[in-house]
Write a protein that holds these residues in place. Sequence first.
Motif, PDB file in Angstrom:
ATOM      1  N   ALA A  29       0.803  -0.995  -0.049  1.00 10.07           N
ATOM      2  CA  ALA A  29       0.022   0.120   0.049  1.00 10.07           C
ATOM      3  C   ALA A  29       0.820   1.230  -0.163  1.00 10.07           C
ATOM      4  CB  ALA A  29      -1.049  -0.037   1.129  1.00 10.07           C
ATOM      5  N   LEU A  30       2.039   1.259   0.613  1.00 12.55           N
ATOM      6  CA  LEU A  30       2.882   2.471   0.905  1.00 12.55           C
ATOM      7  C   LEU A  30       3.542   2.546  -0.538  1.00 12.55           C
ATOM      8  CD1 LEU A  30       4.132   4.639   2.554  1.00 12.55           C
ATOM      9  CD2 LEU A  30       5.929   2.980   3.248  1.00 12.55           C
ATOM     10  N   SER A  31       3.861   1.649  -1.131  1.00  8.59           N
ATOM     11  CA  SER A  31       4.663   1.528  -2.569  1.00  8.59           C
ATOM     12  C   SER A  31       3.631   2.242  -3.493  1.00  8.59           C
ATOM     13  CB  SER A  31       5.194   0.334  -3.116  1.00  8.59           C
ATOM     14  OG  SER A  31       5.777   0.540  -4.210  1.00  8.59           O
ATOM     15  N   ALA A  32       2.456   1.654  -3.579  1.00  2.32           N
ATOM     16  CA  ALA A  32       1.309   2.126  -4.568  1.00  2.32           C
ATOM     17  C   ALA A  32       1.085   3.601  -4.176  1.00  2.32           C
ATOM     18  CB  ALA A  32       0.352   1.341  -4.264  1.00  2.32           C
ATOM     19  N   CYS A  33       0.845   3.965  -2.868  1.00  7.96           N
ATOM     20  CA  CYS A  33       0.970   5.612  -2.207  1.00  7.96           C
ATOM     21  C   CYS A  33       2.206   6.073  -3.021  1.00  7.96           C
ATOM     22  CB  CYS A  33       0.802   5.467  -1.158  1.00  7.96           C
ATOM     23  SG  CYS A  33      -0.130   7.121  -0.524  1.00  7.96           S
ATOM     24  N   HIS A  34       3.200   5.871  -2.780  1.00  6.21           N
ATOM     25  CA  HIS A  34       4.381   6.672  -3.283  1.00  6.21           C
ATOM     26  C   HIS A  34       4.224   6.759  -4.784  1.00  6.21           C
ATOM     27  CE1 HIS A  34       6.393   6.606   0.398  1.00  6.21           C
ATOM     28  NE2 HIS A  34       6.981   5.255   0.416  1.00  6.21           N
ATOM     29  N   ALA A  35       3.851   5.715  -5.557  1.00  5.85           N
ATOM     30  CA  ALA A  35       3.549   5.800  -6.886  1.00  5.85           C
ATOM     31  C   ALA A  35       2.801   7.030  -7.587  1.00  5.85           C
ATOM     32  CB  ALA A  35       3.534   4.313  -7.579  1.00  5.85           C
ATOM     33  N   ARG A  36       1.528   7.061  -6.823  1.00  2.00           N
ATOM     34  CA  ARG A  36       0.650   8.011  -7.087  1.00  2.00           C
ATOM     35  C   ARG A  36       1.022   9.564  -6.855  1.00  2.00           C
ATOM     36  NH1 ARG A  36      -2.357   3.925  -4.763  1.00  2.00           N
ATOM     37  NH2 ARG A  36      -2.778   4.910  -2.672  1.00  2.00           N
ATOM     38  N   GLY A  37       1.818   9.554  -5.672  1.00  2.00           N
ATOM     39  CA  GLY A  37       2.306  10.718  -5.202  1.00  2.00           C
ATOM     40  C   GLY A  37       3.445  11.223  -6.305  1.00  2.00           C
ATOM     41  N   ALA A  38       4.287  10.322  -6.559  1.00  2.00           N
ATOM     42  CA  ALA A  38       5.330  10.540  -7.712  1.00  2.00           C
ATOM     43  C   ALA A  38       4.699  11.050  -8.838  1.00  2.00           C
ATOM     44  CB  ALA A  38       6.168   9.619  -7.887  1.00  2.00           C
ATOM     45  N   ARG A  39       3.395  10.470  -9.362  1.00  2.00           N
ATOM     46  CA  ARG A  39       2.927  10.963 -10.466  1.00  2.00           C
ATOM     47  C   ARG A  39       2.264  12.326 -10.450  1.00  2.00           C
ATOM     48  NH1 ARG A  39       1.410   5.396 -10.747  1.00  2.00           N
ATOM     49  NH2 ARG A  39      -0.572   5.927  -9.626  1.00  2.00           N
ATOM     50  N   ARG A  40       1.701  12.566  -8.864  1.00  2.00           N
ATOM     51  CA  ARG A  40       1.255  14.087  -8.804  1.00  2.00           C
ATOM     52  C   ARG A  40       2.493  14.846  -8.711  1.00  2.00           C
ATOM     53  NH1 ARG A  40      -1.812  10.820  -4.482  1.00  2.00           N
ATOM     54  NH2 ARG A  40      -3.910  10.721  -5.181  1.00  2.00           N
ATOM     55  N   ARG A  74      12.022   5.383  -3.756  1.00  2.00           N
ATOM     56  CA  ARG A  74      12.338   4.803  -5.185  1.00  2.00           C
ATOM     57  C   ARG A  74      11.361   5.298  -6.277  1.00  2.00           C
ATOM     58  NH1 ARG A  74      16.318   4.330  -7.970  1.00  2.00           N
ATOM     59  NH2 ARG A  74      17.397   3.323  -6.304  1.00  2.00           N
ATOM     60  N   GLU A  75       9.968   4.934  -5.651  1.00  4.53           N
ATOM     61  CA  GLU A  75       8.911   5.426  -6.810  1.00  4.53           C
ATOM     62  C   GLU A  75       8.876   6.824  -7.187  1.00  4.53           C
ATOM     63  OE1 GLU A  75       7.641   2.169  -4.122  1.00  4.53           O
ATOM     64  OE2 GLU A  75       8.585   3.922  -3.602  1.00  4.53           O
ATOM     65  N   TYR A  76       9.515   7.751  -6.343  1.00  6.03           N
ATOM     66  CA  TYR A  76       9.589   9.170  -6.747  1.00  6.03           C
ATOM     67  C   TYR A  76      10.979   9.421  -7.679  1.00  6.03           C
ATOM     68  CZ  TYR A  76       6.135  10.900  -3.279  1.00  6.03           C
ATOM     69  OH  TYR A  76       4.882  11.022  -2.769  1.00  6.03           O
ATOM     70  N   VAL A  77      11.888   8.725  -7.251  1.00  7.00           N
ATOM     71  CA  VAL A  77      13.071   9.003  -7.926  1.00  7.00           C
ATOM     72  C   VAL A  77      12.885   8.215  -9.460  1.00  7.00           C
ATOM     73  CG1 VAL A  77      15.414   7.937  -8.329  1.00  7.00           C
ATOM     74  CG2 VAL A  77      14.547   8.723  -5.815  1.00  7.00           C
ATOM     75  N   ASP A  78      12.398   7.164  -9.598  1.00  8.93           N
ATOM     76  CA  ASP A  78      11.999   6.524 -10.930  1.00  8.93           C
ATOM     77  C   ASP A  78      11.333   7.418 -11.648  1.00  8.93           C
ATOM     78  OD1 ASP A  78      13.806   4.555 -10.042  1.00  8.93           O
ATOM     79  OD2 ASP A  78      12.048   3.136  -9.780  1.00  8.93           O
ATOM     80  N   THR A  79      10.336   8.149 -10.932  1.00 10.27           N
ATOM     81  CA  THR A  79       9.143   8.589 -11.979  1.00 10.27           C
ATOM     82  C   THR A  79       9.956  10.110 -12.400  1.00 10.27           C
ATOM     83  OG1 THR A  79       7.327   7.686 -10.842  1.00 10.27           O
ATOM     84  CG2 THR A  79       6.910   9.680 -11.819  1.00 10.27           C
ATOM     85  N   LEU A  80      10.517  10.710 -11.393  1.00  5.44           N
ATOM     86  CA  LEU A  80      10.923  12.100 -11.576  1.00  5.44           C
ATOM     87  C   LEU A  80      12.220  12.119 -12.385  1.00  5.44           C
ATOM     88  CD1 LEU A  80      10.253  13.446  -8.117  1.00  5.44           C
ATOM     89  CD2 LEU A  80       8.904  13.902 -10.523  1.00  5.44           C
ATOM     90  N   ALA A  81      12.832  10.875 -12.568  1.00  4.61           N
ATOM     91  CA  ALA A  81      14.268  10.709 -13.203  1.00  4.61           C
ATOM     92  C   ALA A  81      14.263  11.128 -14.639  1.00  4.61           C
ATOM     93  CB  ALA A  81      14.985   9.279 -13.265  1.00  4.61           C
ATOM     94  N   GLY A  82      13.173  10.969 -15.333  1.00  8.36           N
ATOM     95  CA  GLY A  82      12.887  11.482 -16.853  1.00  8.36           C
ATOM     96  C   GLY A  82      13.169  13.122 -16.864  1.00  8.36           C
TER      97      GLY A  82
END
Length: 194
Positions: free
Chosen positions: A59-70, A103-111
Amino acid sequence: AAAAAAAAAEDGSGLLATPDLTLGMGRSLLALAAFKEQQKDYEESLVGLAEGSTAYAAALSACHARGARRCLSVAETNRGLYVKAAQFLASIRGGSGDSGIPREYVDTLAGLTEHAPHRPASELAAVLGEVMSLGDGWPQSELDDSCSLRSIEIEPLASASVAQVHRAWLQGGVEVAVKVQHAELRSEVAADLA
């Protein structure tokens, strides 16, 4: 900050534009709304889950992924300093290990560190026109002998949070790189810092 920005604009230095407080507030409110939405997401997503459990971690990882997309959405919408901040977040993982930025933020924002959004040439014409002659109507019309450049590629070689680089040729045939600050940067920075 608003007084300093206004003083810079009044003294003719051209470093900062007169701050548009409405623009700055709108950009800040967009970021705040995304932050509050993410805060609520974390609170609601983890309710009733035992910290350290597999369900909690998922759940935390999924939440991080949504936050990273935001976060990415805010950076892409607000551009400029917001892209720079997102690039910074993506870059600090290396020294902080798993205890730092998820990691979810780093991976999403790395682009954004490699492929920051670029502006069309039509938006760059005014900025380039401040420092060189582009003739009448570039980029819709061709450059001619009266222009500072013989030609300039419409697509940038690279784009970053505050500028982009285009390959160009001087009238004498010398190939050059032309770095162009994003047109809206002065007003956005003045508004964001006001």
